[in-house]
Scaffold this motif. Structure first.
Motif, PDB file in Angstrom:
ATOM      1  N   ASN A 185       0.841  -1.188   0.000  1.00  0.00           N
ATOM      2  CA  ASN A 185       0.000   0.000   0.000  1.00  0.00           C
ATOM      3  C   ASN A 185       0.881   1.244   0.000  1.00  0.00           C
ATOM      4  OD1 ASN A 185       0.548  -0.935   2.769  1.00  0.00           O
ATOM      5  ND2 ASN A 185      -0.563   0.883   3.384  1.00  0.00           N
ATOM      6  N   PHE A 186       0.280   2.398  -0.092  1.00  0.00           N
ATOM      7  CA  PHE A 186       1.018   3.649  -0.037  1.00  0.00           C
ATOM      8  C   PHE A 186       1.287   3.997   1.420  1.00  0.00           C
ATOM      9  CE2 PHE A 186      -0.519   3.775  -4.289  1.00  0.00           C
ATOM     10  CZ  PHE A 186       0.456   4.455  -4.994  1.00  0.00           C
ATOM     11  N   HIS A 187       2.552   4.168   1.750  1.00  0.00           N
ATOM     12  CA  HIS A 187       2.968   4.461   3.117  1.00  0.00           C
ATOM     13  C   HIS A 187       3.199   5.957   3.283  1.00  0.00           C
ATOM     14  CE1 HIS A 187       3.324   0.207   3.809  1.00  0.00           C
ATOM     15  NE2 HIS A 187       3.960   0.112   2.656  1.00  0.00           N
ATOM     16  N   LEU A 188       3.280   6.385   4.520  1.00  0.00           N
ATOM     17  CA  LEU A 188       3.488   7.806   4.784  1.00  0.00           C
ATOM     18  C   LEU A 188       4.855   8.261   4.287  1.00  0.00           C
ATOM     19  CD1 LEU A 188       2.045   8.173   8.382  1.00  0.00           C
ATOM     20  CD2 LEU A 188       1.054   8.972   6.237  1.00  0.00           C
ATOM     21  N   PRO A 189       4.892   9.432   3.650  1.00  0.00           N
ATOM     22  CA  PRO A 189       6.188   9.989   3.269  1.00  0.00           C
ATOM     23  C   PRO A 189       7.073  10.140   4.508  1.00  0.00           C
ATOM     24  CG  PRO A 189       4.404  11.205   2.243  1.00  0.00           C
ATOM     25  CD  PRO A 189       3.777  10.260   3.228  1.00  0.00           C
ATOM     26  N   GLU A 190       8.365   9.975   4.321  1.00  0.00           N
ATOM     27  CA  GLU A 190       9.366  10.076   5.382  1.00  0.00           C
ATOM     28  C   GLU A 190       9.307   8.934   6.389  1.00  0.00           C
ATOM     29  OE1 GLU A 190       9.744  13.989   7.058  1.00  0.00           O
ATOM     30  OE2 GLU A 190       9.219  14.929   5.151  1.00  0.00           O
ATOM     31  N   SER A 191       8.618   7.846   6.050  1.00  0.00           N
ATOM     32  CA  SER A 191       8.569   6.676   6.936  1.00  0.00           C
ATOM     33  C   SER A 191       9.657   5.680   6.538  1.00  0.00           C
ATOM     34  CB  SER A 191       7.196   6.000   6.839  1.00  0.00           C
ATOM     35  OG  SER A 191       7.030   5.404   5.556  1.00  0.00           O
ATOM     36  N   THR A 192       9.946   4.748   7.423  1.00  0.00           N
ATOM     37  CA  THR A 192      10.923   3.709   7.095  1.00  0.00           C
ATOM     38  C   THR A 192      10.399   2.810   5.978  1.00  0.00           C
ATOM     39  OG1 THR A 192      10.065   2.248   8.834  1.00  0.00           O
ATOM     40  CG2 THR A 192      11.913   3.695   9.408  1.00  0.00           C
ATOM     41  N   LEU A 193       9.086   2.662   5.877  1.00  0.00           N
ATOM     42  CA  LEU A 193       8.534   1.799   4.832  1.00  0.00           C
ATOM     43  C   LEU A 193       8.663   2.421   3.448  1.00  0.00           C
ATOM     44  CD1 LEU A 193       5.445   0.394   6.727  1.00  0.00           C
ATOM     45  CD2 LEU A 193       7.688  -0.667   6.378  1.00  0.00           C
ATOM     46  N   ILE A 194       8.548   3.734   3.351  1.00  0.00           N
ATOM     47  CA  ILE A 194       8.762   4.362   2.045  1.00  0.00           C
ATOM     48  C   ILE A 194      10.236   4.260   1.661  1.00  0.00           C
ATOM     49  CG2 ILE A 194       9.149   6.757   2.722  1.00  0.00           C
ATOM     50  CD1 ILE A 194       7.340   7.551   0.352  1.00  0.00           C
ATOM     51  N   MET A 195      11.122   4.212   2.635  1.00  0.00           N
ATOM     52  CA  MET A 195      12.541   4.015   2.343  1.00  0.00           C
ATOM     53  C   MET A 195      12.771   2.610   1.788  1.00  0.00           C
ATOM     54  SD  MET A 195      14.299   6.771   2.862  1.00  0.00           S
ATOM     55  CE  MET A 195      12.924   7.461   1.946  1.00  0.00           C
ATOM     56  N   LEU A 196      12.054   1.617   2.324  1.00  0.00           N
ATOM     57  CA  LEU A 196      12.139   0.255   1.796  1.00  0.00           C
ATOM     58  C   LEU A 196      11.704   0.246   0.337  1.00  0.00           C
ATOM     59  CD1 LEU A 196      10.896  -2.998   3.458  1.00  0.00           C
ATOM     60  CD2 LEU A 196      10.392  -2.480   1.091  1.00  0.00           C
ATOM     61  N   ILE A 197      10.592   0.902   0.046  1.00  0.00           N
ATOM     62  CA  ILE A 197      10.097   0.963  -1.331  1.00  0.00           C
ATOM     63  C   ILE A 197      11.116   1.653  -2.230  1.00  0.00           C
ATOM     64  CG2 ILE A 197       8.291   1.943  -2.806  1.00  0.00           C
ATOM     65  CD1 ILE A 197       6.430   1.545  -0.294  1.00  0.00           C
ATOM     66  N   ALA A 198      11.701   2.750  -1.743  1.00  0.00           N
ATOM     67  CA  ALA A 198      12.706   3.472  -2.526  1.00  0.00           C
ATOM     68  C   ALA A 198      13.951   2.623  -2.761  1.00  0.00           C
ATOM     69  CB  ALA A 198      13.067   4.782  -1.833  1.00  0.00           C
ATOM     70  N   ALA A 199      14.298   1.769  -1.818  1.00  0.00           N
ATOM     71  CA  ALA A 199      15.445   0.869  -2.013  1.00  0.00           C
ATOM     72  C   ALA A 199      15.176  -0.092  -3.160  1.00  0.00           C
ATOM     73  CB  ALA A 199      15.726   0.094  -0.732  1.00  0.00           C
ATOM     74  N   PHE A 200      13.943  -0.517  -3.282  1.00  0.00           N
ATOM     75  CA  PHE A 200      13.593  -1.476  -4.327  1.00  0.00           C
ATOM     76  C   PHE A 200      13.337  -0.781  -5.664  1.00  0.00           C
ATOM     77  CE2 PHE A 200      10.575  -4.043  -6.734  1.00  0.00           C
ATOM     78  CZ  PHE A 200      11.292  -5.214  -6.831  1.00  0.00           C
ATOM     79  N   TYR A 201      12.584   0.295  -5.643  1.00  0.00           N
ATOM     80  CA  TYR A 201      12.095   0.938  -6.866  1.00  0.00           C
ATOM     81  C   TYR A 201      12.965   2.099  -7.330  1.00  0.00           C
ATOM     82  CZ  TYR A 201       8.435   2.692 -10.032  1.00  0.00           C
ATOM     83  OH  TYR A 201       7.720   3.111 -11.122  1.00  0.00           O
ATOM     84  N   GLY A 202      13.753   2.655  -6.428  1.00  0.00           N
ATOM     85  CA  GLY A 202      14.551   3.841  -6.729  1.00  0.00           C
ATOM     86  C   GLY A 202      13.899   5.066  -6.111  1.00  0.00           C
ATOM     87  N   TYR A 203      14.730   5.926  -5.552  1.00  0.00           N
ATOM     88  CA  TYR A 203      14.210   7.085  -4.817  1.00  0.00           C
ATOM     89  C   TYR A 203      13.400   8.021  -5.724  1.00  0.00           C
ATOM     90  CZ  TYR A 203      13.945  11.240  -1.955  1.00  0.00           C
ATOM     91  OH  TYR A 203      13.476  12.320  -1.258  1.00  0.00           O
ATOM     92  N   ASP A 204      13.958   8.391  -6.871  1.00  0.00           N
ATOM     93  CA  ASP A 204      13.273   9.349  -7.746  1.00  0.00           C
ATOM     94  C   ASP A 204      11.948   8.796  -8.265  1.00  0.00           C
ATOM     95  OD1 ASP A 204      15.265  11.243  -7.390  1.00  0.00           O
ATOM     96  OD2 ASP A 204      16.380  10.621  -9.177  1.00  0.00           O
ATOM     97  N   LYS A 205      11.939   7.529  -8.679  1.00  0.00           N
ATOM     98  CA  LYS A 205      10.690   6.934  -9.170  1.00  0.00           C
ATOM     99  C   LYS A 205       9.663   6.814  -8.047  1.00  0.00           C
ATOM    100  CE  LYS A 205      12.612   3.354 -11.288  1.00  0.00           C
ATOM    101  NZ  LYS A 205      12.739   2.125 -12.082  1.00  0.00           N
ATOM    102  N   THR A 206      10.123   6.497  -6.843  1.00  0.00           N
ATOM    103  CA  THR A 206       9.202   6.402  -5.708  1.00  0.00           C
ATOM    104  C   THR A 206       8.573   7.755  -5.415  1.00  0.00           C
ATOM    105  OG1 THR A 206      10.442   4.563  -4.748  1.00  0.00           O
ATOM    106  CG2 THR A 206       9.008   5.798  -3.250  1.00  0.00           C
ATOM    107  N   MET A 207       9.379   8.800  -5.373  1.00  0.00           N
ATOM    108  CA  MET A 207       8.848  10.138  -5.092  1.00  0.00           C
ATOM    109  C   MET A 207       7.888  10.592  -6.191  1.00  0.00           C
ATOM    110  SD  MET A 207       9.916  10.908  -2.126  1.00  0.00           S
ATOM    111  CE  MET A 207       9.949   9.183  -1.692  1.00  0.00           C
ATOM    112  N   ALA A 208       8.182  10.250  -7.446  1.00  0.00           N
ATOM    113  CA  ALA A 208       7.284  10.593  -8.555  1.00  0.00           C
ATOM    114  C   ALA A 208       5.948   9.860  -8.415  1.00  0.00           C
ATOM    115  CB  ALA A 208       7.942  10.263  -9.894  1.00  0.00           C
ATOM    116  N   ALA A 209       5.998   8.600  -8.037  1.00  0.00           N
ATOM    117  CA  ALA A 209       4.768   7.823  -7.837  1.00  0.00           C
ATOM    118  C   ALA A 209       3.944   8.405  -6.688  1.00  0.00           C
ATOM    119  CB  ALA A 209       5.103   6.360  -7.563  1.00  0.00           C
ATOM    120  N   TYR A 210       4.606   8.822  -5.640  1.00  0.00           N
ATOM    121  CA  TYR A 210       3.898   9.401  -4.496  1.00  0.00           C
ATOM    122  C   TYR A 210       3.294  10.751  -4.840  1.00  0.00           C
ATOM    123  CZ  TYR A 210       4.492   5.862  -1.009  1.00  0.00           C
ATOM    124  OH  TYR A 210       4.361   4.708  -0.304  1.00  0.00           O
TER     125      TYR A 210
END
Length: 114
Positions: A69-94
């Protein structure tokens, strides 16, 4: 705490050996599989505790995709997603998720990342 059954370990290993992708459903499943991989270098039946923190720069080995699911920005879970998907693509998706008023938290909208 996590537990990987013999049946699950066999299914994951057989899936990978057949050239298919392993898709984690949820960040907890991702953290479990990555913790087991970090400890054993493969998926084995086991249980234990994990305090693994996955963030950009950490390479994931156990999964090839994730549904979460979509996690809160600045959470450890969004960092996990960014590790997998890439930071820039994750921020664009959010950014799109916020613009489109997607629902966040546990009962919110989900995404498939491959």
């Amino acid at each position: 705490w996590y537990s990987v059954s013999e049946e699950t370990a066999k299914l994951i290993n057989d899936t990978r050996a057949a050239g298919h992708r392993v898709i984690a459903v949820g960040t907890t499943s991702c953290r479990t599989l990555e913790s087991v991989w970090d400890r054993y270098g493969k998926i084995v039946p086991c249980s234990g505790n994990t305090s693994i923190f996955i963030y950009p720069g950490i390479e994931l080995h156990a999964i090839d995709g994730m549904i979460t699911n979509f996690h809160l920005p600045e959470s450890t879970l969004i960092m996990l997603i960014a590790a997998f998907y890439g930071y820039d693509k994750t921020m664009a998706a959010y950014k799109v998720a916020v613009e489109q008023k997607y629902r966040f938290f546990s009962f919110g909208d989900a995404m498939f990342i491959k």
